[in-house]
Scaffold this active site. Structure first.
Site, mmCIF file in Angstrom:
data_model
loop_
_atom_site.group_PDB
_atom_site.id
_atom_site.type_symbol
_atom_site.label_atom_id
_atom_site.label_comp_id
_atom_site.label_asym_id
_atom_site.label_seq_id
_atom_site.Cartn_x
_atom_site.Cartn_y
_atom_site.Cartn_z
ATOM 1 C CE1 TYR A 119 -7.742 63.305 -2.248
ATOM 2 C CE2 TYR A 119 -8.302 65.021 -3.804
ATOM 3 C CZ TYR A 119 -7.526 64.559 -2.765
ATOM 4 O OH TYR A 119 -6.529 65.347 -2.245
ATOM 5 C CE LYS A 139 6.102 57.701 -0.436
ATOM 6 N NZ LYS A 139 7.454 58.014 0.102
ATOM 7 C CG ASP A 172 8.927 61.101 -0.237
ATOM 8 O OD1 ASP A 172 8.974 60.800 -1.451
ATOM 9 O OD2 ASP A 172 9.328 60.330 0.649
ATOM 10 C CG ASP A 226 -5.812 68.441 -3.741
ATOM 11 O OD1 ASP A 226 -5.726 69.668 -3.945
ATOM 12 O OD2 ASP A 226 -6.668 67.941 -2.972
ATOM 13 C CG ASP A 244 -3.194 73.833 -2.804
ATOM 14 O OD1 ASP A 244 -3.724 73.850 -3.940
ATOM 15 O OD2 ASP A 244 -3.844 74.012 -1.754
#
Ligand code: NAD
Length: 384
Positions: A149, A196, A228, A252, A256
């Site tokens: 970001y 990852k 994942d 992020d 959620d």
């Protein structure tokens, strides 16, 4: 004592949920002898309309002078077509970066009263839990001022290719890891670093830093998980997690996902903290970088102005503000107890209403204002 709070209601449902949060703060102030002064500031879409930019300079400057920042949410379809630097979300990144709040604490707890609003089966909620616990109580510590970001981004000259850079320095990783370990020390003493590392070099650096930093916290169990798999484990056995520390983008997304398990995104508060005031010393707050507190949800344009938004995430964000920025633990607990009480009484905004008729019978569906009123009333009781 007097406290100065920068207030950024923002767009969409932002003002609808920030209003109740300040009413709760004011009641706390009256009862416990604190004065909360607010400096209302422009950011997001409203700032684009009124000041020609999403984060006016004076907003950031004033916010930095305040003891803490309480924010609603920014954004909406009206501003979606502008260039990146004119989008409301640029205000979020500017505030986070400008305030230096690199550690975003996102607690996700399944309250027993909201069991029926959680989509998981009983056996899933029991999985991964030790000591007869059921449900989950986890904390996602999301790195907030680095990664994709904030990394270098752009387009090729012909505009037909684009890139965002996942860039992390050792220091950026180390400081957010320490926030995670500090939080875990007063919880169930488990840190899971989500990355990852099988494909990303930046994730391999996260692991290297973790190997070093974890040595300073010998009584805390450290584990690693690919993002994942973490997305899968959250819905297979959320009870296995205590503190998850992860990068900006994974945090992020995973927070959620976790919010849905708590019943609704309208339930989740967050605290974004900088260098000093996340060291566990809740009494010493003066002179520390300003903390930023906001619900994790967005501006929800689909329900804005309808008096149906759940104000509890914003109210619980105000509780986090009292706890982390002002060291007012008793006051924070009073707010949390009041929220528990209204849920015990069956008060529900539509997002946390039960889907099945059996549980729904004991619930009272209310709007934003009525939910806020119920919390204030419960708070009066909790303060007695
Ligand atoms: P959103 O969180 O605004 O909404 C997602 C869904 O959750 C919607 O169905 C919405 O009605 C519901 N919801 C959200 N908050 C709720 C609440 N308090 N009570 C009841 N229901 C609630 O996410 P989105 O739709 O992806 O984004 C909408 C806008 O918000 C976009 O412009 C986005 O960029 C912005 N956004 C801002 C922030 C922020 O300011 N921190 C965060 C996320 C998204």
């Amino acid at each position: 004592m007097n406290y100065q709070i920068a207030l950024i209601p923002g767009d969409g449902i932002g003002p609808e949920v920030v209003g109740p949060a300040t009413e709760v703060l004011d009641l706390i102030g009256d009862k416990y002898g604190h004065v909360f002064n607010y400096a209302e500031l422009l950011a997001g879409g409203k700032a684009v309309d009124m000041a020609g930019e999403p984060l006016p300079k004076e907003t950031l400057e004033t916010a930095k002078q305040c003891d803490a920042v309480l924010m609603g949410a920014v954004g909406g379809p009206k501003w979606d077509t502008g260039p990146g630097n004119m989008r409301p979300e640029a205000a979020l990144l500017g505030l986070r970066g400008g305030l230096g709040v690199f550690a975003n604490l996102r607690p996700a707890v399944l309250l027993p009263q909201l069991r029926a609003a959680c989509p998981l089966k009983d056996e899933v909620l029991a999985a991964g839990n030790a000591g007869g616990r059921s449900g989950f109580d986890l904390l996602i510590v999301r790195e907030l001022t680095g990664g994709a970001y904030f990394g270098k981004k752009g387009r090729t000259e012909d505009g037909k290719a684009a890139y965002d850079t996942e860039y992390y320095s050792w220091l950026e990783i180390e400081r957010v890891l320490r926030s995670g370990y500090t939080a875990a020390a007063v919880r169930r003493k488990k840190v899971c670093v989500v990355d990852k590392a099988n494909v990303l070099e930046s994730s391999r650096l996260w692991r290297e830093v973790t190997e070093v930093v974890s040595k300073d916290y010998p009584d805390i169990e450290t584990s690693f998980m690919y993002a994942d798999n973490a997305a899968m484990q959250l819905i297979r056995a959320p009870g296995q997690f205590d503190v998850i520390v992860t990068s900006n983008i994974f945090g992020d997304i995973l927070s959620d996902e976790a919010s849905v398990l708590t019943g609704s995104i309208g339930m989740l508060p967050s605290a974004s903290l900088g260098a000093v005031n996340q060291n566990g010393d809740k009494s010493a707050t003066q002179g520390y970088p300003t903390g930023l507190y906001e619900p994790i949800h967005g501006s929800a344009p689909d329900i804005a102005g309808k008096d149906t938004a759940n104000p509890l995430a914003a109210i619980l964000s105000a509780a986090m503000l009292l706890r982390y920025s002002f060291g007012l633990e008793k006051e924070a607990l009073a707010i949390e107890a009041a929220v528990n009480k209204v849920l015990d009484e069956g008060c529900r905004t539509p997002d946390i209403a039960s889907r099945n008729a059996g549980d729904a019978a004991s619930e009272r569906i209310v709007g934003t204002r009525a939910m806020a009123g119920a919390v204030l009333k419960a708070l009066e009781g909790c303060l007695d």
